[in-house]
Design an enzyme around this catalytic site. Structure first.
Site, mmCIF file in Angstrom:
data_model
loop_
_atom_site.group_PDB
_atom_site.id
_atom_site.type_symbol
_atom_site.label_atom_id
_atom_site.label_comp_id
_atom_site.label_asym_id
_atom_site.label_seq_id
_atom_site.Cartn_x
_atom_site.Cartn_y
_atom_site.Cartn_z
ATOM 1 N N ALA A 53 3.152 7.388 0.046
ATOM 2 C CA ALA A 53 4.211 8.273 -0.478
ATOM 3 C C ALA A 53 3.874 8.833 -1.853
ATOM 4 C CB ALA A 53 5.528 7.511 -0.537
ATOM 5 N N LEU B 284 7.265 6.892 -8.364
ATOM 6 C CA LEU B 284 8.189 7.699 -9.172
ATOM 7 C C LEU B 284 9.046 6.822 -10.081
ATOM 8 C CD1 LEU B 284 9.203 10.272 -6.398
ATOM 9 C CD2 LEU B 284 7.588 10.620 -8.283
ATOM 10 N N LYS C 287 7.365 -0.100 -0.504
ATOM 11 C CA LYS C 287 7.528 1.106 -1.344
ATOM 12 C C LYS C 287 6.683 2.242 -0.785
ATOM 13 C CE LYS C 287 10.353 -0.727 -4.365
ATOM 14 N NZ LYS C 287 11.768 -0.303 -4.382
ATOM 15 N N ARG C 288 6.412 2.153 0.498
ATOM 16 C CA ARG C 288 5.680 3.218 1.219
ATOM 17 C C ARG C 288 4.317 3.502 0.582
ATOM 18 N NH1 ARG C 288 9.149 1.069 3.957
ATOM 19 N NH2 ARG C 288 10.814 2.265 4.965
ATOM 20 N N GLU D 29 -3.354 13.649 -2.181
ATOM 21 C CA GLU D 29 -4.455 13.774 -3.153
ATOM 22 C C GLU D 29 -5.521 12.700 -2.903
ATOM 23 O OE1 GLU D 29 -1.775 13.784 -6.651
ATOM 24 O OE2 GLU D 29 -2.641 15.765 -7.048
ATOM 25 N N GLU E 207 6.030 17.829 -5.225
ATOM 26 C CA GLU E 207 6.080 17.787 -6.694
ATOM 27 C C GLU E 207 7.041 18.835 -7.266
ATOM 28 O OE1 GLU E 207 3.430 17.274 -4.878
ATOM 29 O OE2 GLU E 207 2.180 15.722 -5.776
ATOM 30 N N GLY F 175 0.737 12.353 -4.114
ATOM 31 C CA GLY F 175 -0.503 11.658 -4.459
ATOM 32 C C GLY F 175 -1.194 11.035 -3.257
#
Ligand code: 1HE
Length: 257
Positions: A59, A63, A22-23, A109, A129, A106
């Site tokens: 990633a 989501l 899921k990266r 981040e 985003e 993120g």
């Protein structure tokens, strides 16, 4: 551990984001595991490196999990990211980020929370985003904007464009660009070197610099003088200063030599 790997090379902890299918997208359980690992790392290491397994660093937000959340759950999730990433940025240790592939949302981040960023030439940076209909929530408006500036961050979020490692270096987002596949090795070397600094100096660097950066010049200079005096009167500083004066340790290297 389900989402992270943890190993040690002497005094350096290597923390690997380990959800490559899921990266390395960060779910609630992932962030809790990172919180636990930070506690473990702080008890055993003198410096840490964080990197990603698989083709990308990270990633960003998961989501698939996020789409099911209520607005209030979203606020709590964001605040939890702030707490956990804050433990990296203003914790006990210097953290080095080894970045490759996608460093997005993120993931950027998280990378913005560490102290020194080493990107390899495959790395790319984005804040998608705006395109996803959300806003940054893992600290980018405070941390990433301080690295690249509000104007560049606005551009990234408005246009959804990605920038490469050289651009990120030019923008002050990464400190080093290295050849493909070597970011972890380079970051570990730097972390090992930082681990030999006086612990109190590392602590002052991590905690004082960003705070002074947020102060007026006058307040910042006053705080600096107090920290300078506090560190220089430690027994370790006396030993290190004498080691230099007695020629027992090396000089500063001249990069032009
Ligand atoms: C994901 C995620 C994710 C991949 N959450 N599942 N982040 C983004 O908007 C970035 C979204 N991801 C991408 O643009 C691409 O995945 C990448 C450029 C990062 C990588 O591309 P690629 O071709 O290597 O992988 P892929 O085929 O797109 O993804 C592989 C799988 O990972 C796939 O699932 P599968 O079940 O179909 O195999 C993807 O759905 C899944 N995947 N990224 C969930 N992010 C606290 S606020 C922070 C706000 C944000 O971070 S917003 C930005 C979110």
């Amino acid at each position: 551990m389900d989402y992270l790997t943890l190993e040690y090379q002497d005094q350096v902890a290597l923390v690997g984001l380990n959800r490559p299918a899921k990266r390395n997208a960060i779910s609630d359980a992932f962030i809790e595991e990172l919180n636990t690992v930070i506690t473990e790392v702080e008890s055993r290491a003198k410096a840490a490196v964080i990197y990603g397994h698989g083709p990308h660093f990270c990633a960003g937000l998961d989501l698939a999990e996020h789409v099911k959340k209520t607005p209030f759950e979203g606020v709590h999730g964001s605040r939890r990211w702030h707490e956990v990433f804050g433990r990296i940025q203003r914790g006990k240790l210097p953290w080095f980020g080894a970045l490759h592939g996608a460093v997005v949302g993120g993931g950027l981040e998280l990378a913005s929370s560490v102290h020194v960023r080493v990107a390899d030439s495959t790395a790319f940076f984005a804040l998608p985003e705006g395109q996803r209909g959300i806003f940054v929530g893992g600290g980018a408006s405070a941390r990433t904007a301080r690295l690249m500036g509000v104007s560049r961050m606005t551009d990234l979020m408005m246009t959804g464009r990605s920038v490469d490692a050289d651009t990120a270096e030019r923008w002050g987002v990464v400190n080093y660009v290295v050849s493909a596949g070597t970011a972890v090795e380079e970051a570990v070397k730097m972390a090992a070197r930082a681990a030999t600094n006086a612990e109190l100096s590392n602590y002052a660097i991590i905690h004082a610099l960003p705070r002074i950066n947020d102060m007026s010049t006058d307040d910042g200079l006053w705080v600096e003088s107090i920290i300078a005096s506090f560190t220089q009167t430690s027994p370790e500083a006396e030993e290190r200063l004498n080691a230099f004066l007695q020629k027992r340790v090396g000089k500063v290297t001249n990069p032009n030599a």
